[in-house]
Design a protein around this motif. Structure first.
Motif, PDB file in Angstrom:
ATOM      1  N   CYS A   1      20.827  10.222  -3.574  1.00  0.00           N
ATOM      2  CA  CYS A   1      19.886  10.574  -4.637  1.00  0.00           C
ATOM      3  C   CYS A   1      18.752  11.392  -4.060  1.00  0.00           C
ATOM      4  O   CYS A   1      18.324  11.173  -2.929  1.00  0.00           O
ATOM      5  N   GLU A   2      18.246  12.300  -4.870  1.00  0.00           N
ATOM      6  CA  GLU A   2      17.162  13.183  -4.449  1.00  0.00           C
ATOM      7  C   GLU A   2      15.906  12.870  -5.264  1.00  0.00           C
ATOM      8  O   GLU A   2      15.985  12.674  -6.479  1.00  0.00           O
ATOM      9  N   PHE A   3      14.757  12.818  -4.559  1.00  0.00           N
ATOM     10  CA  PHE A   3      13.488  12.648  -5.260  1.00  0.00           C
ATOM     11  C   PHE A   3      13.229  13.875  -6.121  1.00  0.00           C
ATOM     12  O   PHE A   3      13.415  15.003  -5.689  1.00  0.00           O
ATOM     13  N   ILE A   4      12.762  13.645  -7.338  1.00  0.00           N
ATOM     14  CA  ILE A   4      12.428  14.722  -8.266  1.00  0.00           C
ATOM     15  C   ILE A   4      10.914  14.718  -8.465  1.00  0.00           C
ATOM     16  O   ILE A   4      10.341  13.707  -8.860  1.00  0.00           O
ATOM     17  N   GLY A   5      10.290  15.826  -8.159  1.00  0.00           N
ATOM     18  CA  GLY A   5       8.863  15.971  -8.414  1.00  0.00           C
ATOM     19  C   GLY A   5       7.957  15.158  -7.503  1.00  0.00           C
ATOM     20  O   GLY A   5       6.816  14.898  -7.863  1.00  0.00           O
ATOM     21  N   LEU A   6       8.440  14.746  -6.339  1.00  0.00           N
ATOM     22  CA  LEU A   6       7.603  14.003  -5.403  1.00  0.00           C
ATOM     23  C   LEU A   6       6.688  14.984  -4.668  1.00  0.00           C
ATOM     24  O   LEU A   6       7.162  15.935  -4.050  1.00  0.00           O
ATOM     25  N   ALA A   7       5.413  14.775  -4.763  1.00  0.00           N
ATOM     26  CA  ALA A   7       4.441  15.688  -4.167  1.00  0.00           C
ATOM     27  C   ALA A   7       4.544  15.672  -2.639  1.00  0.00           C
ATOM     28  O   ALA A   7       4.612  14.595  -2.038  1.00  0.00           O
TER      29      ALA A   7
ATOM     30  N   GLU B   1       0.827  -1.211   0.000  1.00  0.00           N
ATOM     31  CA  GLU B   1       0.000   0.000   0.000  1.00  0.00           C
ATOM     32  C   GLU B   1       0.857   1.255   0.000  1.00  0.00           C
ATOM     33  O   GLU B   1       0.406   2.307  -0.412  1.00  0.00           O
ATOM     34  N   ASN B   2       2.078   1.157   0.509  1.00  0.00           N
ATOM     35  CA  ASN B   2       2.962   2.308   0.607  1.00  0.00           C
ATOM     36  C   ASN B   2       4.068   2.246  -0.441  1.00  0.00           C
ATOM     37  O   ASN B   2       5.241   2.190  -0.118  1.00  0.00           O
ATOM     38  N   SER B   3       3.691   2.236  -1.692  1.00  0.00           N
ATOM     39  CA  SER B   3       4.659   2.229  -2.780  1.00  0.00           C
ATOM     40  C   SER B   3       4.685   3.588  -3.452  1.00  0.00           C
ATOM     41  O   SER B   3       3.645   4.199  -3.675  1.00  0.00           O
ATOM     42  N   LEU B   4       5.888   4.031  -3.771  1.00  0.00           N
ATOM     43  CA  LEU B   4       6.076   5.291  -4.477  1.00  0.00           C
ATOM     44  C   LEU B   4       6.650   5.004  -5.852  1.00  0.00           C
ATOM     45  O   LEU B   4       7.605   4.244  -5.976  1.00  0.00           O
ATOM     46  N   TYR B   5       6.093   5.608  -6.871  1.00  0.00           N
ATOM     47  CA  TYR B   5       6.682   5.592  -8.199  1.00  0.00           C
ATOM     48  C   TYR B   5       7.263   6.977  -8.387  1.00  0.00           C
ATOM     49  O   TYR B   5       6.530   7.975  -8.345  1.00  0.00           O
TER      50      TYR B   5
ATOM     51  N   VAL C   1       2.359  15.984  -0.534  1.00  0.00           N
ATOM     52  CA  VAL C   1       1.232  15.275   0.058  1.00  0.00           C
ATOM     53  C   VAL C   1       1.599  13.816   0.348  1.00  0.00           C
ATOM     54  O   VAL C   1       0.986  13.179   1.193  1.00  0.00           O
ATOM     55  N   LEU C   2       2.623  13.294  -0.312  1.00  0.00           N
ATOM     56  CA  LEU C   2       3.041  11.908  -0.094  1.00  0.00           C
ATOM     57  C   LEU C   2       3.931  11.745   1.141  1.00  0.00           C
ATOM     58  O   LEU C   2       4.363  10.643   1.448  1.00  0.00           O
ATOM     59  N   ASN C   3       4.189  12.834   1.847  1.00  0.00           N
ATOM     60  CA  ASN C   3       5.005  12.751   3.064  1.00  0.00           C
ATOM     61  C   ASN C   3       4.407  11.796   4.089  1.00  0.00           C
ATOM     62  O   ASN C   3       5.117  11.259   4.929  1.00  0.00           O
ATOM     63  N   PHE C   4       3.100  11.573   4.040  1.00  0.00           N
ATOM     64  CA  PHE C   4       2.468  10.674   5.004  1.00  0.00           C
ATOM     65  C   PHE C   4       3.057   9.274   4.913  1.00  0.00           C
ATOM     66  O   PHE C   4       3.093   8.546   5.904  1.00  0.00           O
TER      67      PHE C   4
END
Length: 118
Positions: A94-100, A71-75, A102-105
């Protein structure tokens, strides 16, 4: 002693990662990367991993990151921003690019579950 300079707490993880293709914004590609990659930590801003492969800084790759359960998968897209040589291993940041935001939860939930397990 100097204080922690990171923007967010690094959470220990033991994940494997398979990078099949690296790319740059100007359509440069590197393919057939056949080295084991082990993610050693993750935060709201990115990941740290180790490998024997020599990967170039500034390149991007697509990743699916599962934290705890499906349930907690990030693309997401990650950019390699730092490299440190340590013997036979290479450590990358590495740095996430464009991660919203709101997904911090997902990270908050993962951190809470780690604290409960301790």
């Amino acid at each position: 002693m100097e204080g922690e300079k990171r923007r967010h707490k690094r959470l220990p993880v033991d994940l494997t990662l398979n990078i099949s293709k690296l790319f740059k914004q100007d359509n440069e590609f590197i393919t057939d990367i056949n080295a084991p990659i082990r993610v050693v930590n993750i935060s709201k801003y990115g990941i740290g991993f180790e490998t024997t492969a020599g990967l170039p800084i500034g390149y991007y790759f697509n990743a699916k990151i599962s934290l705890g359960d499906s349930e907690n998968s990030l693309y997401t897209v990650l950019q390699i921003i730092r490299k440190e040589n340590k013997g036979d291993m290479q450590y990358y940041g590495c740095e996430f690019i464009g991660l919203a935001p709101v997904l911090n939860f997902i990270f908050d939930d993962f951190e809470n579950n780690l604290e409960k397990a301790d």
